[in-house]
Design a protein around this motif. Structure first.
Motif, PDB file in Angstrom:
ATOM      1  N   GLU A 375       0.828  -1.201   0.000  1.00 29.89           N
ATOM      2  CA  GLU A 375       0.000   0.000   0.000  1.00 29.89           C
ATOM      3  C   GLU A 375       0.864   1.254   0.000  1.00 29.89           C
ATOM      4  OE1 GLU A 375      -2.677  -0.727   3.287  1.00 29.89           O
ATOM      5  OE2 GLU A 375      -4.242  -1.323   1.899  1.00 29.89           O
ATOM      6  N   LYS A 376       1.831   1.303  -0.916  1.00 28.73           N
ATOM      7  CA  LYS A 376       2.686   2.479  -1.054  1.00 28.73           C
ATOM      8  C   LYS A 376       2.880   2.779  -2.526  1.00 28.73           C
ATOM      9  CE  LYS A 376       5.441   2.172   3.179  1.00 28.73           C
ATOM     10  NZ  LYS A 376       6.824   2.149   3.730  1.00 28.73           N
ATOM     11  N   ILE A 377       3.174   4.048  -2.800  1.00 30.03           N
ATOM     12  CA  ILE A 377       3.543   4.435  -4.160  1.00 30.03           C
ATOM     13  C   ILE A 377       4.687   5.438  -4.079  1.00 30.03           C
ATOM     14  CG2 ILE A 377       1.696   6.166  -4.206  1.00 30.03           C
ATOM     15  CD1 ILE A 377       1.632   5.676  -7.281  1.00 30.03           C
ATOM     16  N   ALA A 378       5.750   5.152  -4.809  1.00 28.47           N
ATOM     17  CA  ALA A 378       6.883   6.076  -4.876  1.00 28.47           C
ATOM     18  C   ALA A 378       6.598   7.113  -5.951  1.00 28.47           C
ATOM     19  CB  ALA A 378       8.165   5.317  -5.185  1.00 28.47           C
ATOM     20  N   ARG A 379       6.824   8.390  -5.614  1.00 25.07           N
ATOM     21  CA  ARG A 379       6.597   9.484  -6.561  1.00 25.07           C
ATOM     22  C   ARG A 379       7.881  10.297  -6.725  1.00 25.07           C
ATOM     23  NH1 ARG A 379       1.126   9.548  -7.456  1.00 25.07           N
ATOM     24  NH2 ARG A 379      -0.240   8.995  -5.717  1.00 25.07           N
ATOM     25  N   GLY A 380       8.067  10.777  -7.931  1.00 28.10           N
ATOM     26  CA  GLY A 380       9.211  11.630  -8.211  1.00 28.10           C
ATOM     27  C   GLY A 380       8.795  12.826  -9.048  1.00 28.10           C
ATOM     28  N   ILE A 381       9.466  13.946  -8.834  1.00 29.03           N
ATOM     29  CA  ILE A 381       9.227  15.164  -9.616  1.00 29.03           C
ATOM     30  C   ILE A 381      10.581  15.691 -10.058  1.00 29.03           C
ATOM     31  CG2 ILE A 381       8.199  17.469  -9.661  1.00 29.03           C
ATOM     32  CD1 ILE A 381       6.576  16.639  -7.162  1.00 29.03           C
ATOM     33  N   CYS A 382      10.715  15.981 -11.338  1.00 25.12           N
ATOM     34  CA  CYS A 382      11.957  16.572 -11.867  1.00 25.12           C
ATOM     35  C   CYS A 382      11.614  17.831 -12.653  1.00 25.12           C
ATOM     36  CB  CYS A 382      12.674  15.597 -12.806  1.00 25.12           C
ATOM     37  SG  CYS A 382      13.260  14.090 -12.009  1.00 25.12           S
ATOM     38  N   ILE A 383      12.394  18.861 -12.456  1.00 27.36           N
ATOM     39  CA  ILE A 383      12.338  20.047 -13.314  1.00 27.36           C
ATOM     40  C   ILE A 383      13.551  19.966 -14.225  1.00 27.36           C
ATOM     41  CG2 ILE A 383      12.415  22.555 -13.410  1.00 27.36           C
ATOM     42  CD1 ILE A 383      11.101  22.593 -10.650  1.00 27.36           C
ATOM     43  N   ILE A 384      13.303  20.013 -15.527  1.00 29.75           N
ATOM     44  CA  ILE A 384      14.373  19.811 -16.498  1.00 29.75           C
ATOM     45  C   ILE A 384      14.413  20.949 -17.514  1.00 29.75           C
ATOM     46  CG2 ILE A 384      14.354  17.298 -16.289  1.00 29.75           C
ATOM     47  CD1 ILE A 384      12.678  17.167 -18.849  1.00 29.75           C
ATOM     48  N   LEU A 479      18.559  18.440 -19.190  1.00 26.91           N
ATOM     49  CA  LEU A 479      19.399  18.633 -18.007  1.00 26.91           C
ATOM     50  C   LEU A 479      18.533  18.762 -16.759  1.00 26.91           C
ATOM     51  CD1 LEU A 479      22.330  19.122 -16.976  1.00 26.91           C
ATOM     52  CD2 LEU A 479      21.874  21.570 -17.257  1.00 26.91           C
ATOM     53  N   LEU A 480      18.911  18.063 -15.707  1.00 29.55           N
ATOM     54  CA  LEU A 480      18.170  18.088 -14.451  1.00 29.55           C
ATOM     55  C   LEU A 480      18.495  19.353 -13.659  1.00 29.55           C
ATOM     56  CD1 LEU A 480      16.320  16.575 -12.434  1.00 29.55           C
ATOM     57  CD2 LEU A 480      18.369  15.453 -11.546  1.00 29.55           C
ATOM     58  N   LEU A 481      17.454  20.107 -13.277  1.00 31.60           N
ATOM     59  CA  LEU A 481      17.625  21.333 -12.492  1.00 31.60           C
ATOM     60  C   LEU A 481      17.206  21.162 -11.038  1.00 31.60           C
ATOM     61  CD1 LEU A 481      16.131  23.921 -15.035  1.00 31.60           C
ATOM     62  CD2 LEU A 481      18.505  23.137 -14.832  1.00 31.60           C
TER      63      LEU A 481
END
Length: 554
Positions: A375-384, A479-481
């Motif tokens: 009962e988990k979800i991994a989330r990610g956010i990237c500004i590129i 490019l990852l910011l």
């Protein structure tokens, strides 16, 4: 340090049919439906913004929210009145988030533009043109308050960087250079079979009852579809999480009937709206616009809204143990027949030992449950800076199980959004990533693998240019910011009589299950067979659409 409470005057009236805490999407749907049916509703949120866990926030606000969303004692109450007829139980907010990591690689650039972002807390998420959230918006009139734009393209990816298009039309199938002529014919033949089945012609039985109850992956194999087409159907269209070819890790194989239902949603979404391309849409200004649209609908129908107002205590009748009302952080006591709570609200454990059985039954939905492993979800956010796919701004990418590395148990979804959706500055994109996981490390490992496949690592300015990998430079990856990683607990909504709770954001790409749970909870609460029975009219909208987005209409 939390912001001080604003000097709110006492609320009037003090008694309602329904009090709702939290303005997430399920709560907002219930609020709009109850208000439309004539019930008096008070809708509160401790946050200074709408949409709760479904919000779209600026970069500073998102960082602050994630950092501060932890288990904490209730705010001090200003109430000095002790009514002996009530038993007061302190409420606390538990965190839905864990393993938070936030990294900034270009602070100067981001500081200048930080307020130009509308970043989703529960991404990646899109709306299918034919899904239940759209149908409910049309029925309620909430569509007057939100505008959409199409997702340009969908892909299924792998660890080598290859992105295979997910077809959204007959023309797209035949223009797809990754499929040979035989594969294109096989795919078109399969889509034709599905459409014939969906037409429900009584004299044409293209899929038997036995086949409908078999696993979907077996059905696809029976159709003699090659593996890459199977992968597109299972993970790029049906949007499955677990490896359907591995019964041990999957646990629950999707049945053919459910698989065809998912294909039906995709197929009927294509072309539903004349100015929408493909099957998928996204709301301009972010996912937080959807709860706000239902909140605006509720306000039109008389619902009272108060933000920045935590609820500090639950009031129970001492004699009967029944629910009576709540105490606000302002100290005022407010009463209602029923109460709906945000999924992060719970009761202090120290209070439970002194309660009677009847009182425990009244608050049973607030007692923390033992969470199962999945009962988990991994989330990610990237500004590129740049795009993961040349000349495409808004795109969905799915990495099926085992496509990134052999131990990858679940699909990873990646959604890239650009400035045309008013979510970031013109020269940047936002990437959202998610995967269902058993534990925090497993989920974050999968997300980082997808990121490394799509994005160039950040290179410090003082690093000699000849030390940069020539292959990475040649690929011209974005490019990852800035980057955030966190793991969210999944909480199911629960009906508990006079006190109920709503669902947290789930691991799905769309809102179908969330909307279905909200509708079910509303019917249990209010005894209504149908939401928004009286059709609303268009004159309530106060905003004209002058953009090039999708306005959903009947």
């Amino acid at each position: 340090m939390s912001d001080p409470l604003p000097p709110y005057p006492p609320l009037d009236p003090t008694t309602y049919d329904l009090i709702i805490i939290g303005t997430g999407l399920p709560s907002s749907v219930i609020s709009a439906a109850a208000s439309s049916s004539g019930s008096s509703v008070l809708h509160l949120d401790p946050n200074p913004f709408y949409a709760s866990h479904f919000a779209s926030l600026s970069l500073p606000d998102l960082t602050s929210y994630l950092n501060s969303n932890t288990l904490s004692p209730p705010p001090p109450s200003n109430n000095t009145h002790d009514d002996s007829s009530f038993l007061s139980l302190d409420l606390v907010n538990r965190s839905l988030y864990s393993s938070l990591e936030i990294s900034t690689f270009e602070p100067d650039i981001l500081e200048e533009t930080s307020r130009s972002f509308n970043i989703d807390l529960s991404g990646p998420r899109v709306v299918f043109c034919a899904d239940e959230s759209i149908n409910l918006m049309l029925k309620s009139g909430a569509n007057n308050y939100v505008e959409f734009k199409s997702i340009d393209a969908s892909f299924v990816g792998d660890s080598n960087g290859e992105l295979r298009s997910v077809p959204d039309s007959r023309g797209a199938v035949f223009n797809d250079k990754s499929l040979d002529l035989i594969e294109k014919r096989q795919l078109m033949k399969f889509f034709k079979l599905v459409q014939t089945h969906l037409a429900d012609e009584k004299d044409v039985k293209v899929v038997s009852e036995e086949e409908l109850e078999s696993s979907f992956v077996e059905f696809l194999e029976k159709m003699c579809l090659p593996n890459k087409i199977k992968s597109i159907i299972l993970y790029g269209i049906a949007m499955l999480d677990y490896d359907q070819d591995d019964g041990e890790t999957c646990g629950c194989l999707l049945k053919t009937k459910e698989g065809l239902d998912r294909l039906a949603l995709y197929i009927t979404s294509i072309g539903r709206f004349s100015n929408a391309h493909g099957a998928l849409m996204y709301p301009i200004y972010g996912q937080g616009e959807l709860p706000q649209a239902f909140c605006r609908r509720a306000a039109v129908k008389g619902c009272i809204y108060v933000l920045r107002m935590p609820v500090t205590a639950l009031l129970l009748d001492k004699e009967t143990g029944g629910y009576k009302g709540v105490r606000l952080a302002s100290g005022q006591e407010i009463f209602s027949q029923k109460l709906v709570l945000d999924p992060c609200v719970t009761v202090g454990l120290e209070s439970l030992s002194s309660l009677t059985d009847q009182q425990k039954e009244t608050i049973r939905v607030l007692v923390p449950k033992e969470i199962s492993s999945k009962e988990k979800i991994a989330r990610g956010i990237c500004i590129i800076r740049g795009s993961v796919k040349a000349e495409i701004s808004n795109a969905l990418i799915v990495y099926p199980p085992k496509s990134l590395f052999p131990e990858q148990l679940t699909a990873v979804r990646v959604l890239q959004l650009g400035s045309g959706l008013a979510v970031c500055p013109p020269d940047m994109h936002v990437l959202y990533l998610s995967t269902v996981c058993d534990n925090d490390d497993q989920g974050k490992t999968a997300l980082l693998s997808a990121m490394s496949t799509l994005i160039s690592p950040h290179v410090p300015e003082n690093l000699p240019s000849d030390s940069v990998d020539e292959n990475v430079t040649a690929e011209a990856k974005p490019l990852l910011l800035w980057r955030a990683l966190y793991v969210q607990e999944l909480v199911k909504g629960e009906f508990g009589g006079n006190i109920s709770s709503t669902s947290s954001p789930d691991g799905n790409l769309n809102y179908n299950e969330i909307v279905e749970s909200a509708v079910k909870l509303y019917e249990q609460l209010m005894g209504s067979e149908e939401l928004f029975k009286e059709e609303t009219s268009q004159e309530d909208t106060t905003e004209d659409n002058d953009g090039d987005g999708v306005e959903i209409e009947d």
